[in-house]
Scaffold this motif. Structure first.
Motif, PDB file in Angstrom:
ATOM      1  N   ILE A 251      21.166  10.926  26.794  1.00 46.71           N
ATOM      2  CA  ILE A 251      21.503   9.283  27.034  1.00 46.71           C
ATOM      3  C   ILE A 251      20.804   8.914  28.242  1.00 46.71           C
ATOM      4  CG2 ILE A 251      23.249   7.676  27.586  1.00 46.71           C
ATOM      5  CD1 ILE A 251      22.990   8.333  24.303  1.00 46.71           C
ATOM      6  N   PRO A 252      20.203   8.098  28.620  1.00 51.58           N
ATOM      7  CA  PRO A 252      19.684   7.526  30.138  1.00 51.58           C
ATOM      8  C   PRO A 252      20.847   7.292  30.798  1.00 51.58           C
ATOM      9  CG  PRO A 252      18.416   6.627  28.220  1.00 51.58           C
ATOM     10  CD  PRO A 252      19.520   7.057  27.516  1.00 51.58           C
ATOM     11  N   MET A 253      20.553   7.303  32.298  1.00 51.01           N
ATOM     12  CA  MET A 253      21.547   7.163  33.262  1.00 51.01           C
ATOM     13  C   MET A 253      21.451   5.371  33.599  1.00 51.01           C
ATOM     14  SD  MET A 253      23.015   9.963  34.516  1.00 51.01           S
ATOM     15  CE  MET A 253      23.374   9.780  36.216  1.00 51.01           C
ATOM     16  N   TRP A 254      22.018   5.098  34.111  1.00 52.64           N
ATOM     17  CA  TRP A 254      22.145   3.734  34.599  1.00 52.64           C
ATOM     18  C   TRP A 254      20.917   3.439  35.443  1.00 52.64           C
ATOM     19  CZ3 TRP A 254      25.473   0.199  32.731  1.00 52.64           C
ATOM     20  CH2 TRP A 254      26.661   0.641  32.411  1.00 52.64           C
ATOM     21  N   GLY A 255      20.223   2.472  35.452  1.00 47.97           N
ATOM     22  CA  GLY A 255      18.868   2.453  35.861  1.00 47.97           C
ATOM     23  C   GLY A 255      18.834   1.283  37.310  1.00 47.97           C
ATOM     24  N   TYR A 256      20.224   1.127  37.648  1.00 49.45           N
ATOM     25  CA  TYR A 256      19.923   0.133  38.905  1.00 49.45           C
ATOM     26  C   TYR A 256      21.561   0.220  39.293  1.00 49.45           C
ATOM     27  CZ  TYR A 256      20.500  -4.107  41.392  1.00 49.45           C
ATOM     28  OH  TYR A 256      20.987  -5.166  42.346  1.00 49.45           O
TER      29      TYR A 256
ATOM     30  N   HIS B 121      27.434  12.102  28.597  1.00 51.62           N
ATOM     31  CA  HIS B 121      26.996  13.385  28.783  1.00 51.62           C
ATOM     32  C   HIS B 121      27.652  14.401  28.714  1.00 51.62           C
ATOM     33  CE1 HIS B 121      23.729  11.044  31.584  1.00 51.62           C
ATOM     34  NE2 HIS B 121      23.605  10.784  30.150  1.00 51.62           N
ATOM     35  N   GLN B 122      28.919  14.316  29.216  1.00 50.49           N
ATOM     36  CA  GLN B 122      29.910  15.454  29.600  1.00 50.49           C
ATOM     37  C   GLN B 122      30.875  15.749  28.455  1.00 50.49           C
ATOM     38  OE1 GLN B 122      31.625  14.962  33.628  1.00 50.49           O
ATOM     39  NE2 GLN B 122      29.837  14.399  34.346  1.00 50.49           N
ATOM     40  N   ASP B 123      31.442  14.741  27.918  1.00 47.90           N
ATOM     41  CA  ASP B 123      32.489  14.898  26.684  1.00 47.90           C
ATOM     42  C   ASP B 123      31.984  14.830  25.520  1.00 47.90           C
ATOM     43  OD1 ASP B 123      34.607  14.897  28.852  1.00 47.90           O
ATOM     44  OD2 ASP B 123      34.258  12.656  29.101  1.00 47.90           O
ATOM     45  N   MET B 124      30.632  14.187  25.184  1.00 49.76           N
ATOM     46  CA  MET B 124      29.992  14.276  23.982  1.00 49.76           C
ATOM     47  C   MET B 124      28.919  15.134  23.969  1.00 49.76           C
ATOM     48  SD  MET B 124      30.713  10.432  22.640  1.00 49.76           S
ATOM     49  CE  MET B 124      30.214  11.031  20.910  1.00 49.76           C
ATOM     50  N   GLN B 125      28.586  15.776  25.347  1.00 49.19           N
ATOM     51  CA  GLN B 125      27.576  16.479  25.219  1.00 49.19           C
ATOM     52  C   GLN B 125      26.244  15.890  24.554  1.00 49.19           C
ATOM     53  OE1 GLN B 125      27.600  19.881  26.400  1.00 49.19           O
ATOM     54  NE2 GLN B 125      29.629  18.950  26.983  1.00 49.19           N
ATOM     55  N   ARG B 126      25.835  14.699  25.483  1.00 45.23           N
ATOM     56  CA  ARG B 126      24.871  13.685  24.941  1.00 45.23           C
ATOM     57  C   ARG B 126      23.893  13.725  26.181  1.00 45.23           C
ATOM     58  NH1 ARG B 126      24.585  10.214  20.812  1.00 45.23           N
ATOM     59  NH2 ARG B 126      22.481  10.025  21.537  1.00 45.23           N
TER      60      ARG B 126
ATOM     61  N   CYS C 105      31.940   4.785  33.852  1.00 43.16           N
ATOM     62  CA  CYS C 105      32.249   6.001  33.285  1.00 43.16           C
ATOM     63  C   CYS C 105      31.522   6.401  31.909  1.00 43.16           C
ATOM     64  CB  CYS C 105      33.769   6.269  33.381  1.00 43.16           C
ATOM     65  SG  CYS C 105      34.401   6.728  35.080  1.00 43.16           S
ATOM     66  N   VAL C 106      31.185   5.311  31.264  1.00 40.65           N
ATOM     67  CA  VAL C 106      30.526   5.773  30.054  1.00 40.65           C
ATOM     68  C   VAL C 106      29.519   6.709  29.876  1.00 40.65           C
ATOM     69  CG1 VAL C 106      28.709   3.665  29.872  1.00 40.65           C
ATOM     70  CG2 VAL C 106      30.079   4.539  27.816  1.00 40.65           C
ATOM     71  N   VAL C 107      28.719   6.801  30.958  1.00 37.58           N
ATOM     72  CA  VAL C 107      27.414   7.551  30.984  1.00 37.58           C
ATOM     73  C   VAL C 107      28.049   9.115  31.165  1.00 37.58           C
ATOM     74  CG1 VAL C 107      25.446   8.273  32.317  1.00 37.58           C
ATOM     75  CG2 VAL C 107      25.874   6.013  31.779  1.00 37.58           C
ATOM     76  N   PRO C 108      29.053   9.128  32.351  1.00 38.97           N
ATOM     77  CA  PRO C 108      29.269  10.711  32.276  1.00 38.97           C
ATOM     78  C   PRO C 108      30.364  11.077  31.087  1.00 38.97           C
ATOM     79  CG  PRO C 108      30.690   9.241  33.873  1.00 38.97           C
ATOM     80  CD  PRO C 108      29.420   8.734  33.323  1.00 38.97           C
TER      81      PRO C 108
ATOM     82  N   THR D 284      27.910  12.569  42.288  1.00 35.97           N
ATOM     83  CA  THR D 284      28.634  14.131  41.987  1.00 35.97           C
ATOM     84  C   THR D 284      29.421  13.773  40.821  1.00 35.97           C
ATOM     85  OG1 THR D 284      30.610  13.064  43.355  1.00 35.97           O
ATOM     86  CG2 THR D 284      28.951  14.075  44.542  1.00 35.97           C
ATOM     87  N   TRP D 285      29.926  12.513  40.293  1.00 32.53           N
ATOM     88  CA  TRP D 285      30.333  12.284  39.098  1.00 32.53           C
ATOM     89  C   TRP D 285      29.713  12.113  37.906  1.00 32.53           C
ATOM     90  CZ3 TRP D 285      35.826  12.942  38.861  1.00 32.53           C
ATOM     91  CH2 TRP D 285      36.549  12.914  40.183  1.00 32.53           C
ATOM     92  N   GLY D 286      28.261  12.118  38.002  1.00 34.24           N
ATOM     93  CA  GLY D 286      27.445  11.741  36.710  1.00 34.24           C
ATOM     94  C   GLY D 286      27.388  10.592  36.547  1.00 34.24           C
TER      95      GLY D 286
END
Length: 338
Positions: free
Chosen positions: A278-283, A270-275, A264-267, A307-309
């Motif tokens: 930041i790259p998505m998980w790569g694998y 992206h969503q809560d910190m408007q960043r 959940c660190v990625v969404p 769907t959850w980013g």
């Protein structure tokens, strides 16, 4: 013959690459093929400059995953770990009390009275393996309470895994070692100062111990052990800094909080910190024997995470529907070309 001796006796040298050659020849279809494909993709991810986070749910430390995971850590195949508090502590329980463990092969047939008898002997059962309270839990507690109270009096604060790193590095437990420390993934992690996050640490034996020592007044500041939100903040900083240089993969063993918390660190970024930079998980790969279901986290297929980013459309995704105590060591053997 002790259980440690029995385990050691069968660990004979094998021809280099023999396990990998066997797997590549025989594992051609279904979950077997998924195992091969996921392992090869793991290697490609690393070979292209990526790094990997491994998450540990279930009772993988009591299943002695350290026998293979420790070498993965030593060889730089693991860059960070997320695990439950149980997996964090149970690797050290095994390290200091292995010869006192007992296997119960007929665990499916135990009566309630037989379970009570195990309790009265202070033998805590995890499937077919009983952890001895006095030799495992209380030995570690003795070392922990010294570190907790020292930090409390000094006004210092550390994460749960950092307290265990301090104990390992101090040598406080070495007199009790009953396995080769090379087979302890926590020892390997401490040697490399591997980043670890332990969501829900409170729900563990040592977490319960800590609460008890706070309640009885031995520890004055409950915040001496850092947990929860601070772990997420630390993970966010690590992910931001690391992803600027390397693609980060996600190798999930089991389900639950050990996997859901860190992914959940990625969404969150992206969503809560408007960043959005930041790259998505790569694998992504998950080993799970949970029934495939959109109603459970552990049983959700990887595409639901889009769907959850959590994952991107083009993220390499694998799911191996099998027992992780069988699959994970085989995948690690392939990745290490054993």
């Amino acid at each position: 013959m002790s259980r440690h001796e029995a385990t050691t006796a069968v660990r004979e040298p094998h021809t280099k690459g023999a396990i990998s050659a066997f797997l590549r020849h025989h594992f051609r279809h279904f979950n077997a093929a998924a195992l091969i494909e996921a392992a090869e993709a793991y290697k490609r991810h690393l070979d292209s400059g990526g790094v990997m986070m491994v998450t540990l749910a279930g009772a993988m430390s009591t299943a002695e995953l350290g026998l293979s995971l420790a070498e993965m850590i030593r060889q730089g195949k693991v860059a960070a770990i997320s695990c439950t508090g149980a997996n964090l502590e149970e690797d050290l329980f095994n390290l200091v009390a292995h010869d006192h463990y007992e296997r119960v092969p007929h665990y499916r047939d135990l009566t309630p009275q037989e379970e009570q008898a195990l309790l009265e002997r202070h033998m805590n059962r995890v499937t077919d393996t009983c952890i001895p309270e006095m030799e495992a839990m209380r030995r570690l507690e003795g070392a922990l309470i010294e570190e907790w109270t020292r930090a409390d009096r000094a006004g210092e604060r550390y994460f749960p895994h950092e307290f265990l790193y301090r104990i390992i590095r101090s040598g406080a437990l070495e007199q009790y070692y009953q396995i080769d420390p090379k087979d302890s993934w926590m020892v390997a992690a401490a040697e490399r100062n591997l980043p670890i996050v332990v969501p829900g640490w409170e729900d563990s034996t040592t977490g319960n111990m800590y609460a008890g020592h706070c309640l009885n007044g031995e520890i004055k500041n409950v915040h001496t052990v850092r947990t929860g939100i601070e772990y997420m903040m630390s993970l966010a900083n690590w992910y931001t800094e690391t992803s600027a240089r390397h693609s980060i993969g996600f190798f999930q063993i089991g389900g639950g909080i050990a996997g859901d918390f860190p992914i959940c660190v990625v969404p969150m970024l992206h969503q809560d910190m408007q960043r959005p930079d930041i790259p998505m998980w790569g694998y992504f790969c998950q080993i799970s024997d949970s029934t495939t279901s959109y109603g459970s986290y552990s049983g959700a297929v990887p595409n639901e995470k889009i769907t959850w980013g959590k994952l991107a459309v083009d993220t390499p995704k694998f799911i191996i529907e099998s027992d992780a105590s069988i699959v994970a060591p085989l995948m690690f053997a392939l990745i290490l070309e054993q």
